[in-house]
Scaffold this active site. Sequence first.
Site, PDB file in Angstrom:
ATOM      1  CG  ASP A  70      -1.817   1.195   1.291  1.00 48.23           C
ATOM      2  OD1 ASP A  70      -2.554   1.417   0.321  1.00 48.23           O
ATOM      3  OD2 ASP A  70      -1.776   1.927   2.298  1.00 48.23           O
ATOM      4  CB  THR A 103      -2.016   5.509  -1.854  1.00 42.16           C
ATOM      5  OG1 THR A 103      -1.991   4.087  -1.753  1.00 42.16           O
ATOM      6  CG2 THR A 103      -3.197   6.043  -1.083  1.00 42.16           C
ATOM      7  CB  THR A 104       0.929   2.684  -5.461  1.00 39.12           C
ATOM      8  OG1 THR A 104       0.785   2.051  -4.196  1.00 39.12           O
ATOM      9  CG2 THR A 104       2.300   2.374  -6.017  1.00 39.12           C
ATOM     10  CG  ASP A 402      -6.662   0.641   0.692  1.00 42.95           C
ATOM     11  OD1 ASP A 402      -6.726   1.540   1.539  1.00 42.95           O
ATOM     12  OD2 ASP A 402      -5.603   0.322   0.119  1.00 42.95           O
TER      13      ASP A 402
END
Length: 535
Positions: A70, A103-104, A402
């Site tokens: 994550d 998020t990545t 998530d």
Amino acid sequence: MVQQAKPAAAGGVKSGNNNVFKDKSKPSEIRGSNIQAAKAVADAIRTSLGPRGMDKMIQDGKGDVTITNDGATILKQMNVMHPAAKMLVELSKAQDTEAGDGTTSVVVLAGSLLEAAEKLLMKGLHPTAIAEGFRAAGQKAVEIIRKDLSIPVDLTDTQTLQKCASTSLNSKVVSQQSSLLAPIAVEAVFRATDTNAENIDLKDIRVTTVLGGTVEDTELIDGLLMRQKVSVGPKRIEKAKIALIQFCVSPPKTDMDMNVIVSDYAQMDRVLREERNYILNIVKKIKSTGCTVLLIQKSILRDSLSDLAQHFLDKVKIMTINNIEREEIEFICKSIGCRPIASLDHFTPENMASAETVEEISASGSKLVKISGIATPGKTVSIMVRGSNKLVLQEAERSLHDALCVVRCLVKERGIVAGGGAPETELSVRLAQFAMSLTGPEAYCFRAFAESLEVIPLTLAENAGMPAINTVTELRKLHAEGHKAAGLNVKKGAIANIMEENVIQPSLVTISAINLATEFVASILKIDDVVNTVR
């Protein structure tokens, strides 16, 4: 005779021959340093993008280990010193807050945009012109997503919502359990919100982790689950009347630091008798209201529940649960429909809640309290997540968060787009075509922005072991021919119609990633000096 060149003006000069902006050395070095630092962080987590991305093992100062892929978690625990790199960590946090997923992707996209900006700077474009051009391109990309790529979704269509949650979970360590966790996430959001709601507060969904068992044992609790165990009294109560108190059932203390000197046994007996009567009166008052389950808030000034109080409460058969944290009070009250009672004078039946059963349950050796059959249940949900070890348990909790965020995105903006790099490739083709109609620096910026978006399918292909260049050029060709949903099916290692493969995500995730990455790059480009404060 050779003439010496005149020094450049303070803010950089434009030569009359080719209209190229030449920056003075210091701002150029600062900008270059910021870009390199941010790119280094982006490259570090680039390998963890997608279902076939690698995991990172993070060890903190105490020796505790975290295994995750994550982006937000990796960056949060990464020890970064450079101010620009810290801004990238904040960017990932912002995406986590806004969308909860991607998020990545947002960090990888920001790194690619910075690389494109660096090339434009070397061509002589002014940093402000690049920043404005990128902003315009970002706005155009969002407009294309909302008008042409986003497919409206109905919140009653649970199957589509589950597909979105599964897509988010497929890139996690617990991807094997996506078929179990995705329906739990969708059901939890449904229970905690109305179908016509514009947003949902994830604080209304409480995830309790229990070490032991496997991730398959994770379940949605019908009622309220509390981490505390029963302090005293029966372990199971039916037709329960529940009260939540914020005062202590223990002898009062003086306000100041004082010593009471007891000189003989008679005085000692009187002190003990007064203490006994004081606690007995509280217990009698509680019992007289018909209360059968007592929840007591944790106290830092004195014991919230004395040994003598425990003895009396046990005698009158009141189930007592002690040490409830202050942060939990609001959630408990909302869940069971009671009011917190601050003093004995307000201890009345109307401030209490009713439930069919309150019982202490055991899960792999951990004691928990479960309240079920609540008479006036609130819009809250409890989920019990299980895991065989601490690392799996933490990752399962993060993955479920998530998945919940993905469903929340669909509540906020009810549209879905294809996954697997399809929207980024489509935007890249569209923006490159639009750049042909522009002139001046803006045309360069649009073209560079379009090329930067291809980093997502390129990285997905690299991480999946596919030939990256061939794959991206094949995708570009398909999108140019009008195949909007053509994307990478990473698990099969081939290009496919991603919508048919059920790889879908909320449009808000892609929109948020583009907006935040563009703003980040624009702010980095506008920095021309780093000033250290005196203190």
